[in-house]
Design an enzyme around this catalytic site. Structure first.
Site, PDB file in Angstrom:
ATOM      1  N   ASP A 124      -4.225   7.028   8.697  1.00 36.11           N
ATOM      2  CA  ASP A 124      -5.082   6.018   9.311  1.00 36.11           C
ATOM      3  C   ASP A 124      -4.231   5.244  10.313  1.00 36.11           C
ATOM      4  O   ASP A 124      -3.164   5.720  10.711  1.00 36.11           O
ATOM      5  CB  ASP A 124      -5.759   5.121   8.257  1.00 36.11           C
ATOM      6  N   HIS A 154      -1.000   3.922   7.825  1.00 37.52           N
ATOM      7  CA  HIS A 154      -0.341   4.635   6.725  1.00 37.52           C
ATOM      8  C   HIS A 154      -0.053   6.095   7.033  1.00 37.52           C
ATOM      9  O   HIS A 154      -0.886   6.798   7.611  1.00 37.52           O
ATOM     10  CB  HIS A 154      -1.213   4.538   5.473  1.00 37.52           C
ATOM     11  N   SER A 211       0.799  -1.231   0.000  1.00 37.24           N
ATOM     12  CA  SER A 211       0.000   0.000   0.000  1.00 37.24           C
ATOM     13  C   SER A 211       0.826   1.271   0.000  1.00 37.24           C
ATOM     14  O   SER A 211       0.335   2.326  -0.426  1.00 37.24           O
ATOM     15  CB  SER A 211      -0.938   0.015   1.215  1.00 37.24           C
TER      16      SER A 211
END
Length: 368
Positions: A342, A345, A46
Site C-alpha cells: 500500500d 507498507h 504496523s
C-alpha cells in the site's frame, strides 16, 4: 606385497577422511540450526502488528482484502501486507513456529504464548499523541499487555521456566515512523513545539524508558528497528509531488526526510550503545532497515522489482488501511514485483529481503 600394503593403508585413510568430512558437516549443520532462542515477542507499530487492531474502533485496520491475499489460505489477519511480516519469517527460519500471532487474538492459548506473540499496534508510536490520533494501542499499554502475558506464562509453566523463556527470547521493538509521519511531516503538530533534533531526542527518551521497562520485566535479547527512508514511502513521495519545491509534480523520494531518518538512526545507535552498557547482561542490537530498503529502491532489478515508489493497492499513492480495500482498483496481479503493497507498507517480497538482512546482521549477535 606392495598391493597388500597399499590396501592396508588406504582403508584407514578412507575412514579418516570420511569421519573428518562427517564431523565438518555436522558442525556446519549444528551451527546453522542450533540456537537457544525460545520465543519472539514484538512491540511497536504496523510493521510488527499481525492483527492486534482487529477489534478496535480505529481506521488503522487491515483485516480485509486485499491485505493477506498471499498469507496462509488468503486470510486478511490484520497484517499490513499481502503476506508475512519480518518477525513471521524469523520465527520460521529459527524453527520456532510458522508466524507470530497477535496477543489480542481471542483464540490465543497459554501454550501459544510460550513461543512468542506480538503486542504491536498499527498506528502506534513512541509519542503518545501518535496513538491518540489513531485511537490505537499505546506503547505503555503494550507493556501492560506483556505483563499480563507474563502472568499467564508463569501460571502455565511456573516461575523458573517462565524466567528462562523470557531471558532467552528475542524482543523486537519497532516504532517512530508514525511519529514522524503523523506528528511532524503530514500533521505537523509537534513541529510547532520541537525542532527536529528536539523531537528526535523526545522520541529516543521515550524509547529508552520503554526498553528499560522491558529489561526490568526480564528481557535480555532486544532488537530495535531504525527508521526506513521515510521520504521514499509512496505516501510521502505523493505529498512531495504536490508541495512546492524541487519534487513538485514528480514522484521522487523526499531527500530531506530521508536525511532526517539517517540522523535519527545515528542517534538511535548511540542510545543502543549506552543502554547496553548500563543494563547488565543485556544484548541490544540495531536492526537497520534503511540501507536494505534503500538498496531495493535504487537497484530494483537486483531484487526482481518493477515498481519502487508506488504501492500495489489502487493507485498506489495514497491507499492504505480502509482506503486499501477490495474496491480499490486496480490491484496489481503480482505483488512480488512491488516493493510496497500500500502507500506505506512493504510487500512480503520486500519484507523477505529485510528479514534476510536482519538474519545476517542482528541474529548472530542475539543468538550467541
Amino acid at each position: 606385497m606392495e598391493k597388500g600394503r597399499s590396501s592396508t593403508l588406504s582403508t584407514p585413510l578412507f575412514f579418516f577422511l570420511f569421519f573428518t568430512l562427517f564431523l565438518s558437516y555436522s558442525s556446519l549443520v549444528a551451527s546453522q540450526n542450533h540456537h537457544n532462542i525460545t520465543a519472539v515477542f514484538s512491540f511497536g507499530d504496523s510493521t510488527l502488528d499481525p492483527g492486534n487492531n482487529d477489534r478496535l474502533a480505529t481506521v488503522m485496520r487491515s483485516d480485509h482484502p486485499p491485505y493477506g491475499r498471499d498469507f496462509a489460505r488468503g486470510v486478511a489477519t490484520g497484517r499490513f501486507s499481502n503476506g508475512k511480516l519480518v518477525t513471521d519469517m524469523i520465527v520460521t527460519n529459527l524453527g520456532i513456529k510458522d508466524s507470530v500471532p497477535a496477543y489480542r487474538d481471542p483464540t490465543i492459548t497459554n501454550h501459544d504464548l510460550l513461543t512468542g506473540v506480538s503486542f504491536a499496534s498499527a498506528g502506534s508510536g513512541l509519542d503518545d499523541l501518535t496513538a491518540n490520533v489513531g485511537n490505537v494501542i499505546h506503547m505503555s499499554t503494550q507493556l501492560t499487555d506483556f505483563q499480563q502475558c507474563l502472568n499467564r506464562i508463569q501460571s502455565t509453566v511456573g516461575n523458573a521456566t517462565s524466567t528462562e523463556i523470557i531471558q532467552k527470547a528475542i524482543f523486537s521493538v519497532g516504532a517512530a515512523t508514525n511519529d514522524m509521519l503523523f506528528n511532524y511531516y503530514d500533521l505537523p503538530t509537534r513541529k510547532a513545539q520541537y525542532s527536529l533534533p528536539g523531537y528526535h531526542n523526545f522520541l529516543l527518551r521515550n524509547l529508552e524508558n520503554f526498553v528499560t521497562s522491558l529489561y526490568k520485566m526480564g528481557a535480555r535479547k532486544i532488537s530495535i528497528t531504525g527508521l526506513p527512508p521515510i521520504g521514499c514511502l509512496p505516501i510521502q513521495s505523493t505529498v512531495g509531488s504536490i508541495t512546492p519545491g524541487p519534487n513538485m509534480f514528480q514522484h521522487k523520494c523526499v531527500e530531506e526526510q530521508n536525511s532526517d531518518s539517517v540522523g535519527y538512526n545515528a542517534n538511535l545507535q548511540g542510545l543502543i550503545t549506552r543502554l547496553e552498557a548500563s543494563l547488565p547482561g543485556a544484548k541490544i542490537a540495531y536492526a537497520d532497515i534503511y540501507s536494505p530498503l534503500m538498496d531495493m529502491i535504487v537497484n530494483p532489478k537486483k531484487y526482481g522489482f518493477e515498481q519502487t515508489l508506488r504501492g500495489c493497492c489502487g493507485t498506489g499513492y495514497i491507499e492504505m488501511a480502509g482506503l486499501c480495500n477490495s474496491m480499490s482498483i486496480p490491484i496489481c496481479e503480482d505483488s512480488s514485483k512491488f516493493i510496497f503493497f500500500d502507500a506505506i507498507h512493504p510487500t512480503e517480497a520486500a519484507y523477505q529481503n529485510l528479514a534476510n538482512s536482519i538474519q545476517k546482521s542482528v541474529l548472530p549477535y542475539l543468538v550467541n
